[in-house]
Scaffold this motif. Structure first.
Motif, PDB file in Angstrom:
ATOM      1  N   ILE A  23       0.814  -2.291  -8.029  1.00 46.93           N
ATOM      2  CA  ILE A  23      -0.644  -2.506  -8.107  1.00 46.93           C
ATOM      3  C   ILE A  23      -1.038  -3.928  -7.723  1.00 46.93           C
ATOM      4  N   THR A  24      -0.274  -4.908  -8.212  1.00 46.17           N
ATOM      5  CA  THR A  24      -0.622  -6.301  -7.903  1.00 46.17           C
ATOM      6  C   THR A  24      -0.487  -6.563  -6.399  1.00 46.17           C
ATOM      7  N   GLU A  25       0.604  -6.049  -5.815  1.00 40.92           N
ATOM      8  CA  GLU A  25       0.794  -6.227  -4.369  1.00 40.92           C
ATOM      9  C   GLU A  25      -0.321  -5.496  -3.601  1.00 40.92           C
ATOM     10  N   PHE A  26      -0.767  -4.379  -4.168  1.00 44.65           N
ATOM     11  CA  PHE A  26      -1.849  -3.630  -3.531  1.00 44.65           C
ATOM     12  C   PHE A  26      -3.149  -4.447  -3.542  1.00 44.65           C
ATOM     13  N   MET A  27      -3.431  -5.106  -4.661  1.00 46.58           N
ATOM     14  CA  MET A  27      -4.632  -5.952  -4.728  1.00 46.58           C
ATOM     15  C   MET A  27      -4.534  -7.086  -3.707  1.00 46.58           C
TER      16      MET A  27
ATOM     17  N   GLY B 286       0.805  -1.225   0.000  1.00 43.60           N
ATOM     18  CA  GLY B 286       0.000   0.000   0.000  1.00 43.60           C
ATOM     19  C   GLY B 286       0.834   1.270   0.000  1.00 43.60           C
ATOM     20  N   GLU B 287       2.135   1.127   0.113  1.00 43.09           N
ATOM     21  CA  GLU B 287       3.007   2.304   0.313  1.00 43.09           C
ATOM     22  C   GLU B 287       2.989   3.267  -0.869  1.00 43.09           C
ATOM     23  N   THR B 288       2.766   2.734  -2.073  1.00 41.05           N
ATOM     24  CA  THR B 288       3.003   3.551  -3.264  1.00 41.05           C
ATOM     25  C   THR B 288       1.731   4.060  -3.956  1.00 41.05           C
ATOM     26  N   ILE B 289       0.538   3.704  -3.447  1.00 38.59           N
ATOM     27  CA  ILE B 289      -0.655   3.994  -4.262  1.00 38.59           C
ATOM     28  C   ILE B 289      -0.938   5.484  -4.449  1.00 38.59           C
ATOM     29  N   SER B 290      -0.489   6.325  -3.517  1.00 40.80           N
ATOM     30  CA  SER B 290      -0.795   7.758  -3.681  1.00 40.80           C
ATOM     31  C   SER B 290      -0.040   8.365  -4.861  1.00 40.80           C
ATOM     32  N   ALA B 291       0.921   7.625  -5.433  1.00 42.50           N
ATOM     33  CA  ALA B 291       1.638   8.121  -6.621  1.00 42.50           C
ATOM     34  C   ALA B 291       0.801   7.989  -7.897  1.00 42.50           C
ATOM     35  N   CYS B 292      -0.324   7.282  -7.818  1.00 38.92           N
ATOM     36  CA  CYS B 292      -1.170   7.068  -9.009  1.00 38.92           C
ATOM     37  C   CYS B 292      -1.626   8.405  -9.587  1.00 38.92           C
ATOM     38  N   PHE B 293      -1.368   8.637 -10.892  1.00 35.89           N
ATOM     39  CA  PHE B 293      -1.861   9.877 -11.514  1.00 35.89           C
ATOM     40  C   PHE B 293      -2.931   9.582 -12.576  1.00 35.89           C
ATOM     41  N   THR B 294      -3.630   8.469 -12.382  1.00 35.47           N
ATOM     42  CA  THR B 294      -4.838   8.106 -13.148  1.00 35.47           C
ATOM     43  C   THR B 294      -4.627   8.011 -14.663  1.00 35.47           C
ATOM     44  N   CYS B 295      -3.522   7.460 -15.087  1.00 35.19           N
ATOM     45  CA  CYS B 295      -3.247   7.385 -16.530  1.00 35.19           C
ATOM     46  C   CYS B 295      -3.967   6.213 -17.204  1.00 35.19           C
ATOM     47  N   ARG B 296      -4.461   5.265 -16.394  1.00 35.92           N
ATOM     48  CA  ARG B 296      -5.212   4.097 -16.906  1.00 35.92           C
ATOM     49  C   ARG B 296      -4.349   3.039 -17.604  1.00 35.92           C
ATOM     50  N   THR B 297      -3.044   3.141 -17.499  1.00 36.22           N
ATOM     51  CA  THR B 297      -2.210   2.096 -18.104  1.00 36.22           C
ATOM     52  C   THR B 297      -2.556   0.745 -17.491  1.00 36.22           C
ATOM     53  N   CYS B 298      -2.846   0.723 -16.186  1.00 39.50           N
ATOM     54  CA  CYS B 298      -3.189  -0.533 -15.494  1.00 39.50           C
ATOM     55  C   CYS B 298      -4.434  -1.156 -16.113  1.00 39.50           C
TER      56      CYS B 298
ATOM     57  N   TYR C 154      -9.963   7.469  -2.089  1.00 37.40           N
ATOM     58  CA  TYR C 154     -11.068   8.293  -1.599  1.00 37.40           C
ATOM     59  C   TYR C 154     -11.572   7.820  -0.231  1.00 37.40           C
ATOM     60  N   GLY C 155     -11.066   6.684   0.225  1.00 36.41           N
ATOM     61  CA  GLY C 155     -11.452   6.212   1.551  1.00 36.41           C
ATOM     62  C   GLY C 155     -12.697   5.340   1.576  1.00 36.41           C
ATOM     63  N   LEU C 156     -13.060   4.744   0.439  1.00 34.96           N
ATOM     64  CA  LEU C 156     -14.279   3.918   0.409  1.00 34.96           C
ATOM     65  C   LEU C 156     -13.978   2.505   0.908  1.00 34.96           C
ATOM     66  N   LYS C 157     -13.560   2.448   2.163  1.00 34.04           N
ATOM     67  CA  LYS C 157     -13.071   1.204   2.760  1.00 34.04           C
ATOM     68  C   LYS C 157     -14.093   0.077   2.695  1.00 34.04           C
ATOM     69  N   GLU C 158     -15.277   0.340   3.205  1.00 35.44           N
ATOM     70  CA  GLU C 158     -16.249  -0.751   3.287  1.00 35.44           C
ATOM     71  C   GLU C 158     -16.651  -1.262   1.901  1.00 35.44           C
TER      72      GLU C 158
ATOM     73  N   PHE D 228     -14.169  -5.645 -13.162  1.00 33.72           N
ATOM     74  CA  PHE D 228     -12.849  -5.449 -12.549  1.00 33.72           C
ATOM     75  C   PHE D 228     -12.122  -4.329 -13.271  1.00 33.72           C
ATOM     76  N   ASN D 229     -11.708  -3.330 -12.496  1.00 36.27           N
ATOM     77  CA  ASN D 229     -11.021  -2.184 -13.082  1.00 36.27           C
ATOM     78  C   ASN D 229      -9.992  -1.673 -12.069  1.00 36.27           C
ATOM     79  N   PRO D 230      -8.707  -1.991 -12.273  1.00 37.61           N
ATOM     80  CA  PRO D 230      -7.703  -1.660 -11.256  1.00 37.61           C
ATOM     81  C   PRO D 230      -7.629  -0.169 -10.933  1.00 37.61           C
ATOM     82  N   LEU D 231      -7.741   0.684 -11.946  1.00 36.20           N
ATOM     83  CA  LEU D 231      -7.661   2.130 -11.677  1.00 36.20           C
ATOM     84  C   LEU D 231      -8.795   2.547 -10.740  1.00 36.20           C
ATOM     85  N   ARG D 232     -10.003   2.059 -11.041  1.00 38.03           N
ATOM     86  CA  ARG D 232     -11.153   2.425 -10.230  1.00 38.03           C
ATOM     87  C   ARG D 232     -10.967   1.976  -8.775  1.00 38.03           C
ATOM     88  N   ILE D 233     -10.395   0.786  -8.599  1.00 31.47           N
ATOM     89  CA  ILE D 233     -10.181   0.270  -7.239  1.00 31.47           C
ATOM     90  C   ILE D 233      -9.166   1.149  -6.495  1.00 31.47           C
ATOM     91  N   ILE D 234      -8.109   1.551  -7.178  1.00 38.28           N
ATOM     92  CA  ILE D 234      -7.112   2.426  -6.547  1.00 38.28           C
ATOM     93  C   ILE D 234      -7.754   3.763  -6.154  1.00 38.28           C
TER      94      ILE D 234
END
Lengths: 159, 291
Positions: free
Chosen positions: A90-94, A23-35, A59-63, A48-54
């Motif tokens: 991203i994979t480690e984040f999932m 989880g350490e690196t996810i705030s670096a995401c600049f929404t380019c959609r390459t994932c 945004y804090g939508l934990k639940e 399933f959409n990795p960008l949307r999940i990030i």
């Protein structure tokens, strides 16, 4: 797909994620959609959409994330992680999200069965005498049909 | 050359053809594969649900190899990635060594680092060398058109694999296949995942992913697919019939392990390489090759 609803946001979720492996690196995401563009699952099922999940996680939508079915559709193929220009794991984040979901009691039955079989038997496909007979027929050595070390590695309190 | 032979779970239960052919090829090349009865699951299938326990299992296996003073040779790509990753986390400056060693102490073990993990294909390329592999070939396979499936965990995550092949333009497996004379044909979705890890979650999604690749390979005109992971084979060989009936397609595409192709070039027969155990029949390619 519905719009993201920010009323349920948990502002601490982002920090909680940032402090854990994956989880350490996810705030670096600049929404380019390459994932998302690289994802073999999105290509056949847009649930399933990795960008949307990030973004949801940031945004804090934990639940919503941790009770979702869709996090479990990640095949952990690393296509996204290898290509992310921002170095987001991203994979480690999932994997982290799935582990957190399990801690909250959410997991697909198939995954639960796998975990319980491995922790109980030491193998995902336990070997029986019939398997060893088939192995012997082609001169392959026998495989143990039981495993005692898992009891030591995973004493009941952990389960 | 001697390795602890890590079979994992899928191979002894479902892929005796892979194991048979790998043992034959190894024997021919003078690679000694030592069976370690106490090896357990590498931990990979548990990573999604319980990362820490998966790491403990990986570390336990590394300890067994350490006790025998051997590096590990694996046939399964998921086992390769899991064990390599754990070996990294438990290396001298790795983040998890102390904590995992605490857990292992219950089994009277302690990991000190240094065990290398190598996929069988990588052993052939790096430890044996292509010239020496080629010396043992007696049959020409130039009538065979193959499509290579690298799969994911054979190469990725790249940071644990010392850059032994290029993730976006991999060459290692086709280098070995081309040595036999067999033609390697390109196809659009070469780097695509088999979908296997999603099988216990949503079967239809997993089969849809596998179908895309079968479509591409058959369109490209390959006689056979070549792969290096038993779970990829479960998706393309074991499940090929299910995909055909689910989506109304017709492939009849033999799915061979790299070791079966190398074994054919070495002159082993169909049964010695377990080609009679493959789910999709391999007879038509054998007759094409005059075998």
């Amino acid at each position: 797909m519905d719009k993201i609803n920010l009323d349920q946001a948990d502002s601490n979720f982002r920090k909680e994620l940032a402090s854990q492996p994956g989880g350490e690196t996810i705030s670096a995401c600049f929404t380019c959609r390459t994932c998302t563009a690289s994802c073999p699952i999105t290509a056949v099922n847009d649930k399933f959409n990795p960008l949307r999940i990030i973004r949801m996680a940031l945004y804090g939508l934990k639940e919503e994330v941790l009770t979702s079915d869709f996090i479990w559709l990640c095949s952990s193929c690393y296509a996204c992680q290898e290509r992310c220009p921002q170095g987001v794991s991203i994979t480690e984040f999932m994997t982290l999200l799935k582990n957190l979901a399990v801690k909250e009691g959410n997991m697909p039955t198939g995954i639960r069965v796998q975990r319980d079989t491995i922790k109980g038997e030491g193998r995902i496909y336990p070997i029986d005498d019939f398997d060893n007979k088939k192995r012997a027929k082609v001169a392959l050595p026998p495989i143990p049909t039981s495993c005692n070390v898992v009891e030591k590695l995973f004493p009941p309190v952990r389960n | 050359m001697k390795y602890a032979f890590f079979l994992g779970c899928t191979i002894p239960a479902r892929s005796r053809n892979y194991e048979l052919s790998a043992r034959k090829v190894a024997d021919k090349l003078g690679i000694e594969l030592i069976d370690v009865e106490e090896f357990i699951c590498c931990g990979f299938p548990m990573k999604a649900s319980d990362y820490k326990s998966a790491e403990i299992m990986g570390a336990y296996n590394l300890c067994l190899a350490q006790e025998k003073d051997l590096d590990i040779c694996v046939l399964c790509s998921s086992c390769a990635s899991q064990l390599t990753e754990v070996a990294h986390s438990l290396s001298e400056d790795g983040p998890d060594r102390e904590q995992i060693n605490d857990e292992l102490s219950r089994a009277g073990l302690k990991y000190g680092g240094g065990v290398k993990v190598r996929h069988f294909a990588r052993v052939l390329l790096e430890d044996i060398g292509i010239e020496k592999v080629k010396e043992h070939f007696i049959k020409d396979l130039s009538d065979l058109k193959t499509a290579i499936h690298y799969g994911c965990h054979y190469l990725k995550p790249s940071e644990i694999y010392d850059g032994f092949d290029d993730v976006e333009n991999p060459k290692s497996i086709e280098t070995l296949v081309a040595l036999t004379g067999a033609r390697v044909i390109d196809y659009p979705g070469k780097k695509r995942c088999c979908g296997g890890p999603v099988l216990p979650v949503e079967e239809n999604v997993a089969l849809s992913v596998a179908k895309e690749k079968l479509d591409d390979i058959v369109d490209a005109g390959a006689d056979a697919m070549c792969l290096v992971c038993p779970f990829c084979s479960v998706m393309y060989d074991d499940n090929q019939k299910s995909i055909e009936s689910e989506f109304g397609t017709d492939y009849n595409l033999p799915v061979l392990y790299l070791t079966q192709i190398l074994g054919l070039a070495m002159g082993f027969d169909r049964k010695e390489l377990g080609l009679n155990i493959n789910v999709v029949k391999t007879k038509k390619i054998l007759s094409k090759l005059g075998l």
